[in-house]
Design a protein around this motif. Structure first.
Motif, PDB file in Angstrom:
ATOM      1  N   GLY A  42       0.818  -1.207   0.000  1.00 43.99           N
ATOM      2  CA  GLY A  42       0.000   0.000   0.000  1.00 43.99           C
ATOM      3  C   GLY A  42       0.851   1.256   0.000  1.00 43.99           C
ATOM      4  N   LEU A  43       1.885   1.267   0.832  1.00 44.44           N
ATOM      5  CA  LEU A  43       2.775   2.432   0.879  1.00 44.44           C
ATOM      6  C   LEU A  43       3.555   2.581  -0.421  1.00 44.44           C
ATOM      7  CD1 LEU A  43       4.242   2.359   4.512  1.00 44.44           C
ATOM      8  CD2 LEU A  43       2.296   3.661   3.623  1.00 44.44           C
ATOM      9  N   ALA A  44       3.936   1.450  -1.013  1.00 40.51           N
ATOM     10  CA  ALA A  44       4.654   1.495  -2.286  1.00 40.51           C
ATOM     11  C   ALA A  44       3.751   2.079  -3.375  1.00 40.51           C
ATOM     12  CB  ALA A  44       5.121   0.099  -2.676  1.00 40.51           C
ATOM     13  N   ALA A  45       2.489   1.649  -3.399  1.00 42.87           N
ATOM     14  CA  ALA A  45       1.540   2.159  -4.392  1.00 42.87           C
ATOM     15  C   ALA A  45       1.298   3.655  -4.189  1.00 42.87           C
ATOM     16  CB  ALA A  45       0.229   1.389  -4.301  1.00 42.87           C
ATOM     17  N   LEU A  46       1.168   4.069  -2.924  1.00 51.26           N
ATOM     18  CA  LEU A  46       0.960   5.486  -2.629  1.00 51.26           C
ATOM     19  C   LEU A  46       2.162   6.317  -3.059  1.00 51.26           C
ATOM     20  CD1 LEU A  46      -0.853   7.646  -1.384  1.00 51.26           C
ATOM     21  CD2 LEU A  46       0.178   7.126   0.849  1.00 51.26           C
ATOM     22  N   THR A  47       3.359   5.792  -2.825  1.00 47.28           N
ATOM     23  CA  THR A  47       4.579   6.481  -3.252  1.00 47.28           C
ATOM     24  C   THR A  47       4.606   6.634  -4.765  1.00 47.28           C
ATOM     25  OG1 THR A  47       5.825   5.619  -1.359  1.00 47.28           O
ATOM     26  CG2 THR A  47       7.109   6.395  -3.238  1.00 47.28           C
ATOM     27  N   LEU A  48       4.276   5.566  -5.460  1.00 44.75           N
ATOM     28  CA  LEU A  48       4.249   5.593  -6.923  1.00 44.75           C
ATOM     29  C   LEU A  48       3.279   6.657  -7.435  1.00 44.75           C
ATOM     30  CD1 LEU A  48       5.030   4.249  -9.669  1.00 44.75           C
ATOM     31  CD2 LEU A  48       3.044   2.771  -9.337  1.00 44.75           C
ATOM     32  N   ILE A  49       2.088   6.662  -6.867  1.00 44.75           N
ATOM     33  CA  ILE A  49       1.053   7.611  -7.303  1.00 44.75           C
ATOM     34  C   ILE A  49       1.476   9.050  -7.042  1.00 44.75           C
ATOM     35  CG2 ILE A  49      -1.290   8.430  -6.826  1.00 44.75           C
ATOM     36  CD1 ILE A  49      -1.985   5.421  -6.277  1.00 44.75           C
ATOM     37  N   LEU A  50       1.978   9.324  -5.844  1.00 45.85           N
ATOM     38  CA  LEU A  50       2.356  10.696  -5.489  1.00 45.85           C
ATOM     39  C   LEU A  50       3.581  11.171  -6.279  1.00 45.85           C
ATOM     40  CD1 LEU A  50       1.724  10.667  -1.637  1.00 45.85           C
ATOM     41  CD2 LEU A  50       0.348  11.773  -3.413  1.00 45.85           C
ATOM     42  N   ASP A  51       4.543  10.271  -6.485  1.00 42.91           N
ATOM     43  CA  ASP A  51       5.715  10.644  -7.272  1.00 42.91           C
ATOM     44  C   ASP A  51       5.332  10.943  -8.724  1.00 42.91           C
ATOM     45  OD1 ASP A  51       7.526  10.577  -5.203  1.00 42.91           O
ATOM     46  OD2 ASP A  51       8.340   8.601  -5.698  1.00 42.91           O
ATOM     47  N   ALA A  52       4.339  10.225  -9.233  1.00 43.36           N
ATOM     48  CA  ALA A  52       3.849  10.500 -10.589  1.00 43.36           C
ATOM     49  C   ALA A  52       3.060  11.809 -10.618  1.00 43.36           C
ATOM     50  CB  ALA A  52       2.988   9.343 -11.079  1.00 43.36           C
ATOM     51  N   LEU A  53       2.186  11.992  -9.635  1.00 48.91           N
ATOM     52  CA  LEU A  53       1.314  13.165  -9.627  1.00 48.91           C
ATOM     53  C   LEU A  53       2.079  14.481  -9.523  1.00 48.91           C
ATOM     54  CD1 LEU A  53      -1.779  12.049  -7.522  1.00 48.91           C
ATOM     55  CD2 LEU A  53      -1.666  12.516  -9.979  1.00 48.91           C
ATOM     56  N   LYS A  54       3.216  14.476  -8.861  1.00 44.42           N
ATOM     57  CA  LYS A  54       3.961  15.736  -8.771  1.00 44.42           C
ATOM     58  C   LYS A  54       4.481  16.151 -10.152  1.00 44.42           C
ATOM     59  CE  LYS A  54       8.235  13.585  -6.970  1.00 44.42           C
ATOM     60  NZ  LYS A  54       9.058  13.434  -5.736  1.00 44.42           N
ATOM     61  N   GLY A  55       4.793  15.181 -10.990  1.00 46.88           N
ATOM     62  CA  GLY A  55       5.176  15.493 -12.362  1.00 46.88           C
ATOM     63  C   GLY A  55       3.998  15.983 -13.179  1.00 46.88           C
ATOM     64  N   THR A  56       2.864  15.309 -13.025  1.00 50.52           N
ATOM     65  CA  THR A  56       1.656  15.705 -13.746  1.00 50.52           C
ATOM     66  C   THR A  56       1.199  17.101 -13.321  1.00 50.52           C
ATOM     67  OG1 THR A  56       0.969  13.386 -13.808  1.00 50.52           O
ATOM     68  CG2 THR A  56      -0.706  15.030 -14.314  1.00 50.52           C
ATOM     69  N   ALA A  57       1.210  17.358 -12.022  1.00 49.75           N
ATOM     70  CA  ALA A  57       0.788  18.660 -11.507  1.00 49.75           C
ATOM     71  C   ALA A  57       1.669  19.779 -12.041  1.00 49.75           C
ATOM     72  CB  ALA A  57       0.805  18.651  -9.984  1.00 49.75           C
ATOM     73  N   ALA A  58       2.973  19.554 -12.058  1.00 49.94           N
ATOM     74  CA  ALA A  58       3.895  20.577 -12.557  1.00 49.94           C
ATOM     75  C   ALA A  58       3.579  20.942 -13.998  1.00 49.94           C
ATOM     76  CB  ALA A  58       5.338  20.078 -12.439  1.00 49.94           C
ATOM     77  N   VAL A  59       3.340  19.921 -14.820  1.00 53.30           N
ATOM     78  CA  VAL A  59       3.048  20.134 -16.242  1.00 53.30           C
ATOM     79  C   VAL A  59       1.713  20.854 -16.438  1.00 53.30           C
ATOM     80  CG1 VAL A  59       2.403  18.902 -18.356  1.00 53.30           C
ATOM     81  CG2 VAL A  59       4.449  18.222 -17.093  1.00 53.30           C
ATOM     82  N   LEU A  60       0.688  20.395 -15.742  1.00 56.32           N
ATOM     83  CA  LEU A  60      -0.643  20.970 -15.942  1.00 56.32           C
ATOM     84  C   LEU A  60      -0.735  22.409 -15.451  1.00 56.32           C
ATOM     85  CD1 LEU A  60      -2.962  17.935 -15.065  1.00 56.32           C
ATOM     86  CD2 LEU A  60      -2.214  18.737 -17.318  1.00 56.32           C
ATOM     87  N   ILE A  61      -0.123  22.684 -14.320  1.00 52.12           N
ATOM     88  CA  ILE A  61      -0.173  24.049 -13.782  1.00 52.12           C
ATOM     89  C   ILE A  61       0.621  25.008 -14.668  1.00 52.12           C
ATOM     90  CG2 ILE A  61       0.479  25.528 -11.844  1.00 52.12           C
ATOM     91  CD1 ILE A  61      -0.092  23.052 -10.019  1.00 52.12           C
ATOM     92  N   ALA A  62       1.847  24.633 -15.005  1.00 52.18           N
ATOM     93  CA  ALA A  62       2.662  25.501 -15.855  1.00 52.18           C
ATOM     94  C   ALA A  62       2.076  25.621 -17.255  1.00 52.18           C
ATOM     95  CB  ALA A  62       4.091  24.981 -15.929  1.00 52.18           C
ATOM     96  N   GLY A  63       1.424  24.559 -17.712  1.00 53.71           N
ATOM     97  CA  GLY A  63       0.839  24.555 -19.044  1.00 53.71           C
ATOM     98  C   GLY A  63      -0.273  25.565 -19.231  1.00 53.71           C
ATOM     99  N   ILE A  64      -0.851  26.026 -18.140  1.00 51.77           N
ATOM    100  CA  ILE A  64      -1.875  27.083 -18.212  1.00 51.77           C
ATOM    101  C   ILE A  64      -1.286  28.338 -18.858  1.00 51.77           C
ATOM    102  CG2 ILE A  64      -3.300  28.649 -16.823  1.00 51.77           C
ATOM    103  CD1 ILE A  64      -3.526  26.355 -14.757  1.00 51.77           C
ATOM    104  N   TYR A  65       0.020  28.532 -18.658  1.00 47.51           N
ATOM    105  CA  TYR A  65       0.677  29.748 -19.141  1.00 47.51           C
ATOM    106  C   TYR A  65       1.420  29.541 -20.463  1.00 47.51           C
ATOM    107  CZ  TYR A  65      -0.432  30.932 -14.363  1.00 47.51           C
ATOM    108  OH  TYR A  65      -1.119  31.139 -13.185  1.00 47.51           O
ATOM    109  N   GLY A  66       1.401  28.322 -20.985  1.00 45.77           N
ATOM    110  CA  GLY A  66       2.019  28.088 -22.288  1.00 45.77           C
ATOM    111  C   GLY A  66       2.643  26.710 -22.386  1.00 45.77           C
ATOM    112  N   PRO A  67       2.650  26.125 -23.578  1.00 44.78           N
ATOM    113  CA  PRO A  67       3.194  24.778 -23.763  1.00 44.78           C
ATOM    114  C   PRO A  67       4.684  24.670 -23.490  1.00 44.78           C
ATOM    115  CG  PRO A  67       2.648  25.795 -25.878  1.00 44.78           C
ATOM    116  CD  PRO A  67       2.072  26.677 -24.822  1.00 44.78           C
ATOM    117  N   GLU A  68       5.440  25.726 -23.803  1.00 46.14           N
ATOM    118  CA  GLU A  68       6.877  25.681 -23.523  1.00 46.14           C
ATOM    119  C   GLU A  68       7.132  25.625 -22.024  1.00 46.14           C
ATOM    120  OE1 GLU A  68       5.399  28.203 -25.138  1.00 46.14           O
ATOM    121  OE2 GLU A  68       6.142  28.211 -27.214  1.00 46.14           O
TER     122      GLU A  68
END
Length: 196
Positions: free
Chosen positions: A54-80
Protein backbone atom coordinates in the motif's frame (compact mmCIF):
# COMPACT_ATOMS: atom_id res chain seq x y z
CA UNK A 1 10.66 37.57 -20.98
CA UNK A 2 10.15 33.99 -22.15
CA UNK A 3 13.61 33.07 -20.84
CA UNK A 4 12.63 34.31 -17.36
CA UNK A 5 9.33 32.44 -17.55
CA UNK A 6 11.09 29.23 -18.58
CA UNK A 7 13.45 29.52 -15.61
CA UNK A 8 10.50 30.18 -13.30
CA UNK A 9 8.65 27.14 -14.67
CA UNK A 10 11.77 25.00 -14.30
CA UNK A 11 12.20 26.14 -10.69
CA UNK A 12 8.51 25.60 -9.94
CA UNK A 13 8.68 22.08 -11.35
CA UNK A 14 11.87 21.39 -9.43
CA UNK A 15 10.29 22.36 -6.11
CA UNK A 16 7.29 20.10 -6.74
CA UNK A 17 9.46 17.25 -7.92
CA UNK A 18 11.83 17.50 -4.98
CA UNK A 19 9.20 16.46 -2.41
CA UNK A 20 10.52 13.02 -1.27
CA UNK A 21 7.21 11.21 -0.83
CA UNK A 22 8.77 7.75 -0.38
CA UNK A 23 10.84 8.96 2.55
CA UNK A 24 8.02 11.00 4.11
CA UNK A 25 5.45 8.20 3.80
CA UNK A 26 7.64 5.45 5.27
CA UNK A 27 8.69 7.67 8.17
CA UNK A 28 5.07 8.63 8.86
CA UNK A 29 4.18 4.92 8.88
CA UNK A 30 6.84 4.25 11.49
CA UNK A 31 9.10 2.28 9.15
CA UNK A 32 12.10 4.53 9.59
CA UNK A 33 14.32 5.79 6.78
CA UNK A 34 13.68 3.88 3.55
CA UNK A 35 17.19 4.83 2.44
CA UNK A 36 18.53 2.30 4.96
CA UNK A 37 17.06 -0.72 3.19
CA UNK A 38 17.39 -2.38 -0.20
CA UNK A 39 18.85 -0.08 -2.84
CA UNK A 40 18.75 2.93 -0.52
CA UNK A 41 16.44 4.61 -3.01
CA UNK A 42 13.42 6.75 -2.07
CA UNK A 43 11.22 5.45 -4.90
CA UNK A 44 8.27 3.07 -4.94
CA UNK A 45 10.29 -0.05 -5.81
CA UNK A 46 12.42 0.34 -2.70
CA UNK A 47 9.41 1.24 -0.55
CA UNK A 48 7.95 -2.09 -1.71
CA UNK A 49 10.92 -3.78 -0.05
CA UNK A 50 9.48 -2.75 3.32
CA UNK A 51 6.78 -5.35 2.62
CA UNK A 52 4.03 -2.73 2.53
CA UNK A 53 2.42 -2.77 -0.91
CA UNK A 54 0.00 0.00 0.00
CA UNK A 55 2.78 2.43 0.88
CA UNK A 56 4.65 1.50 -2.29
CA UNK A 57 1.54 2.16 -4.39
CA UNK A 58 0.96 5.49 -2.63
CA UNK A 59 4.58 6.48 -3.25
CA UNK A 60 4.25 5.59 -6.92
CA UNK A 61 1.05 7.61 -7.30
CA UNK A 62 2.36 10.70 -5.49
CA UNK A 63 5.71 10.64 -7.27
CA UNK A 64 3.85 10.50 -10.59
CA UNK A 65 1.31 13.16 -9.63
CA UNK A 66 3.96 15.74 -8.77
CA UNK A 67 5.18 15.49 -12.36
CA UNK A 68 1.66 15.70 -13.75
CA UNK A 69 0.79 18.66 -11.51
CA UNK A 70 3.90 20.58 -12.56
CA UNK A 71 3.05 20.13 -16.24
CA UNK A 72 -0.64 20.97 -15.94
CA UNK A 73 -0.17 24.05 -13.78
CA UNK A 74 2.66 25.50 -15.86
CA UNK A 75 0.84 24.55 -19.04
CA UNK A 76 -1.88 27.08 -18.21
CA UNK A 77 0.68 29.75 -19.14
CA UNK A 78 2.02 28.09 -22.29
CA UNK A 79 3.19 24.78 -23.76
CA UNK A 80 6.88 25.68 -23.52
CA UNK A 81 6.44 26.33 -19.81
CA UNK A 82 4.80 22.93 -19.39
CA UNK A 83 7.88 21.27 -20.89
CA UNK A 84 10.20 23.28 -18.65
CA UNK A 85 8.18 22.46 -15.53
CA UNK A 86 8.10 18.79 -16.48
CA UNK A 87 11.86 18.68 -16.81
CA UNK A 88 12.15 20.55 -13.52
CA UNK A 89 9.91 18.05 -11.70
CA UNK A 90 11.94 15.16 -13.07
CA UNK A 91 15.23 16.74 -12.00
CA UNK A 92 13.77 17.69 -8.63
CA UNK A 93 12.92 14.06 -7.91
CA UNK A 94 16.37 12.91 -8.98
CA UNK A 95 18.31 15.65 -7.19
CA UNK A 96 16.25 17.05 -4.26
CA UNK A 97 18.05 19.82 -2.45
CA UNK A 98 16.54 18.61 0.86
CA UNK A 99 18.35 15.27 0.64
CA UNK A 100 21.76 16.46 -0.48
CA UNK A 101 20.71 16.05 -4.13
CA UNK A 102 20.35 12.27 -3.68
CA UNK A 103 16.85 11.31 -4.76
CA UNK A 104 15.07 8.61 -6.68
CA UNK A 105 15.61 7.26 -10.17
CA UNK A 106 12.77 9.24 -11.65
CA UNK A 107 10.62 6.61 -13.33
CA UNK A 108 7.31 7.45 -11.62
CA UNK A 109 7.86 11.18 -12.09
CA UNK A 110 8.85 10.56 -15.72
CA UNK A 111 5.53 8.77 -16.19
CA UNK A 112 3.65 11.57 -14.42
CA UNK A 113 5.19 14.22 -16.65
CA UNK A 114 4.34 12.10 -19.68
CA UNK A 115 0.74 11.66 -18.52
CA UNK A 116 0.37 15.42 -18.23
CA UNK A 117 1.78 16.06 -21.70
CA UNK A 118 0.60 13.06 -23.74
CA UNK A 119 -1.63 10.65 -21.83
CA UNK A 120 -1.92 8.30 -24.82
CA UNK A 121 1.84 7.79 -24.86
CA UNK A 122 1.76 7.28 -21.10
CA UNK A 123 -0.44 4.27 -21.84
CA UNK A 124 2.28 2.97 -24.18
CA UNK A 125 4.82 3.38 -21.37
CA UNK A 126 2.54 1.60 -18.88
CA UNK A 127 1.84 -1.27 -21.27
CA UNK A 128 5.54 -1.76 -22.02
CA UNK A 129 6.44 -1.60 -18.32
CA UNK A 130 3.77 -4.10 -17.34
CA UNK A 131 4.65 -6.53 -20.11
CA UNK A 132 8.34 -6.63 -19.20
CA UNK A 133 7.68 -6.62 -15.45
CA UNK A 134 5.21 -9.50 -15.63
CA UNK A 135 7.46 -11.64 -17.80
CA UNK A 136 10.90 -10.80 -16.41
CA UNK A 137 10.04 -9.59 -12.86
CA UNK A 138 12.64 -6.83 -13.00
CA UNK A 139 11.37 -3.31 -12.29
CA UNK A 140 14.56 -1.74 -13.59
CA UNK A 141 14.46 -3.59 -16.90
CA UNK A 142 10.79 -2.74 -17.33
CA UNK A 143 11.53 0.94 -16.72
CA UNK A 144 14.40 0.97 -19.19
CA UNK A 145 12.42 -0.71 -21.97
CA UNK A 146 9.35 1.48 -21.37
CA UNK A 147 11.38 4.69 -21.31
CA UNK A 148 13.04 3.75 -24.59
CA UNK A 149 9.64 3.37 -26.21
CA UNK A 150 8.51 6.87 -25.23
CA UNK A 151 10.66 9.22 -27.34
CA UNK A 152 10.32 6.87 -30.31
CA UNK A 153 6.53 6.90 -30.01
CA UNK A 154 6.42 10.67 -29.56
CA UNK A 155 8.61 11.19 -32.61
CA UNK A 156 6.43 8.81 -34.64
CA UNK A 157 3.38 10.87 -33.64
CA UNK A 158 5.07 14.06 -34.81
CA UNK A 159 5.50 15.50 -31.31
CA UNK A 160 9.09 16.49 -31.92
CA UNK A 161 9.52 18.86 -28.95
CA UNK A 162 8.11 16.26 -26.59
CA UNK A 163 10.29 13.57 -28.17
CA UNK A 164 13.40 15.71 -27.63
CA UNK A 165 12.53 16.30 -23.97
CA UNK A 166 11.90 12.64 -23.30
CA UNK A 167 15.00 11.57 -25.20
CA UNK A 168 17.02 13.64 -22.71
CA UNK A 169 15.03 12.27 -19.77
CA UNK A 170 15.45 8.70 -21.03
CA UNK A 171 19.22 9.12 -21.22
CA UNK A 172 19.15 10.34 -17.61
CA UNK A 173 17.00 7.36 -16.59
CA UNK A 174 19.60 5.04 -18.10
CA UNK A 175 22.43 6.86 -16.31
CA UNK A 176 20.56 6.64 -12.99
CA UNK A 177 20.05 2.90 -13.62
CA UNK A 178 23.66 2.13 -14.51
CA UNK A 179 24.15 0.03 -11.36
CA UNK A 180 20.93 -1.85 -12.16
CA UNK A 181 22.15 -2.47 -15.70
CA UNK A 182 25.39 -3.93 -14.34
CA UNK A 183 23.43 -6.21 -12.00
CA UNK A 184 21.06 -7.24 -14.79
CA UNK A 185 24.03 -8.25 -16.93
CA UNK A 186 25.54 -10.11 -13.97
CA UNK A 187 22.25 -11.82 -13.08
CA UNK A 188 22.20 -10.36 -9.57
CA UNK A 189 19.45 -7.75 -9.91
CA UNK A 190 16.64 -7.95 -7.34
CA UNK A 191 13.28 -9.06 -8.66
CA UNK A 192 10.02 -7.26 -8.00
CA UNK A 193 8.73 -8.03 -4.51
CA UNK A 194 12.09 -9.16 -3.13
CA UNK A 195 13.04 -7.84 0.30
CA UNK A 196 16.47 -6.59 1.31
Amino acid sequence: MLYTQLLAALAFGYLLGSVPFGLLITRAAGLGDVRNIGSGNIGATNVLRTGNKGLAALTLILDALKGTAAVLIAGIYGPELALAAGLGAFLGHLFPVWLGFKGGKGVATYLGVLAGLAWNVALVFAAAWLAVALVMRYSSLAALVASLAVPLTLFYLGLVDYAALFAVMTVIVFIKHRANISRLLAGTESRIGAKG
